[in-house]
Write an enzyme that holds these catalytic residues in place. Structure first.
Site, PDB file in Angstrom:
ATOM      1  N   HIS A   1      -7.179  -8.558  -2.636  1.00 49.16           N
ATOM      2  CA  HIS A   1      -8.507  -7.999  -2.364  1.00 49.16           C
ATOM      3  C   HIS A   1      -8.537  -6.502  -2.673  1.00 49.16           C
ATOM      4  O   HIS A   1      -7.508  -5.826  -2.648  1.00 49.16           O
ATOM      5  CB  HIS A   1      -8.915  -8.225  -0.900  1.00 49.16           C
ATOM      6  CG  HIS A   1      -7.973  -7.604   0.082  1.00 49.16           C
ATOM      7  ND1 HIS A   1      -6.825  -8.213   0.494  1.00 49.16           N
ATOM      8  CD2 HIS A   1      -8.000  -6.403   0.711  1.00 49.16           C
ATOM      9  CE1 HIS A   1      -6.180  -7.428   1.339  1.00 49.16           C
ATOM     10  NE2 HIS A   1      -6.868  -6.313   1.484  1.00 49.16           N
TER      11      HIS A   1
ATOM     12  N   ARG B   1      -2.787 -12.128   3.434  1.00 50.37           N
ATOM     13  CA  ARG B   1      -4.111 -11.754   2.947  1.00 50.37           C
ATOM     14  C   ARG B   1      -4.237 -12.126   1.481  1.00 50.37           C
ATOM     15  O   ARG B   1      -3.350 -11.846   0.688  1.00 50.37           O
ATOM     16  CB  ARG B   1      -4.344 -10.223   3.057  1.00 50.37           C
ATOM     17  CG  ARG B   1      -4.446  -9.625   4.444  1.00 50.37           C
ATOM     18  CD  ARG B   1      -5.569 -10.159   5.309  1.00 50.37           C
ATOM     19  NE  ARG B   1      -6.827 -10.452   4.652  1.00 50.37           N
ATOM     20  CZ  ARG B   1      -7.774  -9.565   4.301  1.00 50.37           C
ATOM     21  NH1 ARG B   1      -7.584  -8.297   4.543  1.00 50.37           N
ATOM     22  NH2 ARG B   1      -8.892  -9.949   3.736  1.00 50.37           N
TER      23      ARG B   1
ATOM     24  N   TYR C   1      -0.468  -9.975   0.424  1.00 51.56           N
ATOM     25  CA  TYR C   1       0.564  -9.406   1.302  1.00 51.56           C
ATOM     26  C   TYR C   1       0.526 -10.075   2.678  1.00 51.56           C
ATOM     27  O   TYR C   1      -0.517 -10.543   3.121  1.00 51.56           O
ATOM     28  CB  TYR C   1       0.423  -7.882   1.414  1.00 51.56           C
ATOM     29  CG  TYR C   1      -0.876  -7.359   1.955  1.00 51.56           C
ATOM     30  CD1 TYR C   1      -1.158  -7.355   3.315  1.00 51.56           C
ATOM     31  CD2 TYR C   1      -1.827  -6.836   1.084  1.00 51.56           C
ATOM     32  CE1 TYR C   1      -2.355  -6.848   3.802  1.00 51.56           C
ATOM     33  CE2 TYR C   1      -3.037  -6.333   1.556  1.00 51.56           C
ATOM     34  CZ  TYR C   1      -3.294  -6.343   2.918  1.00 51.56           C
ATOM     35  OH  TYR C   1      -4.479  -5.845   3.394  1.00 51.56           O
TER      36      TYR C   1
ATOM     37  N   TYR D   1       0.845  -1.198   0.000  1.00 46.85           N
ATOM     38  CA  TYR D   1       0.000   0.000   0.000  1.00 46.85           C
ATOM     39  C   TYR D   1       0.871   1.236   0.000  1.00 46.85           C
ATOM     40  O   TYR D   1       1.943   1.260   0.625  1.00 46.85           O
ATOM     41  CB  TYR D   1      -0.875   0.055   1.251  1.00 46.85           C
ATOM     42  CG  TYR D   1      -2.034  -0.904   1.253  1.00 46.85           C
ATOM     43  CD1 TYR D   1      -3.227  -0.582   0.630  1.00 46.85           C
ATOM     44  CD2 TYR D   1      -1.933  -2.131   1.897  1.00 46.85           C
ATOM     45  CE1 TYR D   1      -4.300  -1.460   0.643  1.00 46.85           C
ATOM     46  CE2 TYR D   1      -2.993  -3.022   1.916  1.00 46.85           C
ATOM     47  CZ  TYR D   1      -4.177  -2.672   1.286  1.00 46.85           C
ATOM     48  OH  TYR D   1      -5.228  -3.551   1.296  1.00 46.85           O
TER      49      TYR D   1
ATOM     50  N   HIS E   1     -10.549  -2.991  -1.349  1.00 45.88           N
ATOM     51  CA  HIS E   1     -11.396  -2.410  -0.308  1.00 45.88           C
ATOM     52  C   HIS E   1     -12.431  -1.505  -0.967  1.00 45.88           C
ATOM     53  O   HIS E   1     -12.083  -0.719  -1.858  1.00 45.88           O
ATOM     54  CB  HIS E   1     -10.558  -1.577   0.666  1.00 45.88           C
ATOM     55  CG  HIS E   1      -9.607  -2.392   1.484  1.00 45.88           C
ATOM     56  ND1 HIS E   1      -9.924  -2.887   2.724  1.00 45.88           N
ATOM     57  CD2 HIS E   1      -8.334  -2.805   1.242  1.00 45.88           C
ATOM     58  CE1 HIS E   1      -8.892  -3.556   3.215  1.00 45.88           C
ATOM     59  NE2 HIS E   1      -7.915  -3.528   2.323  1.00 45.88           N
TER      60      HIS E   1
HETATM   61 FE   LIG Z   1      -6.070  -4.676   2.536  1.00 48.76          FE
END
Ligand SMILES: [Fe+2]
Length: 241
Positions: free
Chosen positions: A164, A161, A151, A112, A166
């Site tokens: 995905h 995870r 990640y 991110y 959000h």
């Molecule tokens: Fe996330």
């Protein structure tokens, strides 16, 4: 129990979600729920008039590239280009036009653009990782973006995870606000993800998994994934706690 209001001359119901169709507040496998889950039984309050009729988001203009995360920087980002589109509906399957749909995500390497993300993966100078769109008259939205990478997240040993996106949606009222995550079909990490598995109901979990859609796929350009979203009701998209 359903709260009632009169909006646009008709009685409007905001039914509470059925048991098991939303993430559990306390799910032992999802470590941070141990600290944040309520320790006392919840007290169900009736929805208030202001919850059912507002507040609504501000009307900042939406830019031309806000729904295309591959065109927000000087050059194209790295990764697999994808199209994500679907319809936003109410509990009766009616389209919800004018719904603000916001999207944020990791880049193709699973990183991110955020100060607290220290995953040892490269940032992409050409990927901001956020976009937004309004639904049209048919409740439809559409994004072009990059498929995010998986990640690690330190929830447990070797925890990853699944890829995905959000989503945040502002529906017609505050009680129809939705924050959720979209997953990709056939991802081997889905059965191992405590965030997804904290939803007991299999059908509700499946509502968070987008489907590959050849009709959305653009030749020589990008694969398409369909993700329809239901704000509230028995088929509601699960809300991220
Ligand atoms: Fe996330």
């Amino acid at each position: 129990m359903g709260a009632r209001s009169r909006i646009g001359g008709r009685m409007r119901e905001y039914p509470r979600p059925a048991a098991g169709t939303q993430p559990e507040y306390l799910y032992a496998g999802y470590r941070s729920t141990l600290l944040r889950a309520p320790k006392q039984p919840l007290i169900v309050l009736p929805h208030t008039l202001s919850e059912r009729t507002g507040p609504l988001f501000g009307h900042n203009p939406i830019g031309e590239t806000d729904n295309d995360l591959t065109r927000q920087c000087k050059h194209e980002p790295q990764g697999e280009r994808i199209i994500v589109a679907g319809r936003v509906m109410d509990e009766d399957g009616r389209p919800l036009p004018g719904t603000l749909v916001e999207l944020w995500q990791a880049n193709a390497a699973g990183r991110y653009r955020h100060a607290r993300d220290d995953h040892r993966a490269p940032l992409d100078p050409n990927f901001m990782g956020a976009g937004r769109a309004f639904t049209d008259d048919g409740g439809r939205y559409r994004f072009t973006t990059i498929k995010p990478g998986a990640y690690p997240w330190r929830n447990h040993a070797n925890a990853w995870r699944p890829a995905h996106l959000h989503f945040s949606l502002f529906g017609p009222a505050w009680v129809a606000r939705l924050v959720t995550q979209m997953f990709f079909t056939n991802d081997p990490l889905l059965p191992l993800d405590p965030v997804l598995q904290s939803i007991a109901d299999e059908g509700a979990r499946n509502r968070l998994v987008s489907s590959f859609d050849l009709s959305l796929t653009e030749p020589e350009w990008a694969l398409g994934y369909r993700f329809d979203i239901v704000l509230r009701g028995r088929n509601a998209t699960p809300f991220e706690e």
